[in-house]
Design an enzyme around this catalytic site. Sequence first.
Site, short mmCIF file in Angstrom:
data_model
loop_
_atom_site.label_atom_id
_atom_site.label_comp_id
_atom_site.label_asym_id
_atom_site.label_seq_id
_atom_site.Cartn_x
_atom_site.Cartn_y
_atom_site.Cartn_z
N ASP A 78 -2.28 6.11 -4.19
CA ASP A 78 -1.24 5.61 -3.59
C ASP A 78 -0.95 4.50 -4.59
O ASP A 78 -1.57 4.20 -5.60
CB ASP A 78 -1.50 5.09 -2.06
CG ASP A 78 -2.60 3.99 -2.31
OD1 ASP A 78 -3.41 3.71 -3.19
OD2 ASP A 78 -2.79 3.26 -0.92
N ASP A 101 -5.90 1.96 -4.00
CA ASP A 101 -7.23 1.89 -3.34
C ASP A 101 -7.56 3.13 -2.43
O ASP A 101 -8.60 3.32 -1.92
CB ASP A 101 -6.94 0.64 -2.27
CG ASP A 101 -5.86 0.67 -1.20
OD1 ASP A 101 -5.15 1.60 -1.36
OD2 ASP A 101 -5.97 -0.30 -0.41
N ASP A 159 -0.93 1.03 -4.64
CA ASP A 159 -1.89 -0.01 -5.30
C ASP A 159 -3.27 0.59 -5.44
O ASP A 159 -4.41 0.01 -5.68
CB ASP A 159 -1.95 -1.28 -4.02
CG ASP A 159 -2.81 -0.55 -2.67
OD1 ASP A 159 -2.45 0.51 -2.61
OD2 ASP A 159 -3.38 -1.39 -2.32
N SER A 182 0.83 -1.34 -0.10
CA SER A 182 -0.09 0.03 -0.02
C SER A 182 0.75 1.21 -0.06
O SER A 182 1.65 1.55 -0.98
CB SER A 182 -0.93 -0.06 1.28
OG SER A 182 -1.87 1.03 1.23
#
Length: 566
Positions: free
Chosen positions: A298, A302, A300, A142
């Site tokens: 960010d 999400d 990833d 993340s």
Amino acid sequence: MDYKKSYEAWKNHVTETELKEELERIAGNDKKIEDRFFKDLTFGTGGLRGIIGAGDNRMNTFTVKKASQGLADYLNNHYEAPSIAIAYDSRKNSDAFAYAAAEVFAANNIHVYLYKELMPTPMLSFAVRELQCSAGVVVTASHNPAEYNGYKVYGSDGCQITLEAAHEITGFIEEIDIFEDVKNMAFDEALKAEMVQYIKQGVLDRYYEEVLKCSVYGGTAKAGLSVVYTPLNGAGNKPVRHILDKIGISSPIIVAEQEEPDADFTTCPFPNPEEKEALDLGLKLMKKENADLLLATDPDCDRVGTAVKHNGEYLLVSGNQMGVLLFDFICRMRKEQDTLPQKPFAVKTIVTTEMAQSVADSYGVELMNVLTGFKFIGEQIGLLEKANEESRYIFGFEESYGYLSGAYVRDKDAVNASMLICEMAAYYKQQSKTLIDRLQQLYKEHGYYFDKLDSTAYKGAKGMQQMNGIMEKLRQNPPNMVGGITVTSVCDYLSQTKSEGDRTEPLNLPSSDVIGLHLAGGSSIVVRPSGTEPKLKVYYSLKCKDEAESNVLFPKMKNDMDSILK
């Protein structure tokens, strides 16, 4: 665990050049050896997350394969013909870890669906459900710094795994010898045997269709909104731009230095859209281009951070503020369009602003509070689906910049959120307002709320012991007063009890190592260890007359909590 014996075993088995060189470098340094080998990397509801490197307490091919073998044993114990979807982001070794996991699953007769290029975490959640998989894995850490990577596991419902599933998988993992018990099938062989299959474009197209169904305003193209976008060198670049194009923003201004994948995150060493430093290049470009809006997803993709041009200034919008703005906007648009369902339902976490409750009440929306972690929001969507009531769900959000307005996935989705933020900014721009203008209106309608997250990082075995000791001390001796305000009740989510004076009553949430202090006048403080990194987090939520009062009250409360948590 005898860390010295473990270190010697690794030296005898590891042949990968980079890992072998690291093992040789730390020879004779007991502190560095202990840090890498004093325990196995913890597997939990968030899967694995840790620093990349050699050792049982590091993210590397061996620990990834061991976890994959444990997960494979779990799946084969629960399904006759299990299958799994895998995605990965732009971090160091993400693709290598994803392919290593695929080799283990294929060797265990588990059919693998693998994204051929980096993809956002929500697109993994979608693929699990779309392809009717038994589980899913996304390789990502993340928003953590570049030296971290992780391995998140999802169930067949598209949610991150439950505590019970994590406990059972951990049991399987603990029975595995990292060098002797892991099955493996070479990737090319697995492809040839059709045990691994690349995910086809049709799955991506279906995902985009579902995101676009969540659109609530059709006039974005007419607003002339100027948008700067940065994927922070992550997986959001293509999906976010695809969706923005579909709603009429065909030429967002891209931060060139952060457009392509960069595992070192050279221009944003801590790629967290919650942090101003990560948005510095975007803010500079925003000012240069005189843009209305900045979006930063960010690695990833999400979560999304935002900045807004307002009265000649460029202001950051917090996760709590954006959540309230989006919640209000979705309710307003759907009410105007007569698409607000009967008995509308929304979800937030216990550490997210209580201002959301006031907004919910104003639109007649049922708002549920759940534990920290978007998986608990996803679980509520799943329960609605089982009752054939998923159409009731209109929005879920958490203070850490995670939002979702559709039931098509079970995790926060920055692609969905980026679309809605642009639609909202366009809607208010056509009324000659900014998102800050609307936020000020909401404060007048619902009262002023000040929300702040403070955190302390801990390192190594001693750091974890310190953090656990602090939580136990707070649990046994909670304060009677913070910042000059009386603590009226204490919620201990580990023992599932709420204490108010001499009265104790049960809480109706899963057990979790979290303590909530509720203060006279409506303020609250929640303390919890992070589930994904070695940090102790303190969430302040202050109900004040105005900003000036919050500026006086917060330093007092923080000073007291710092003393309590030493």
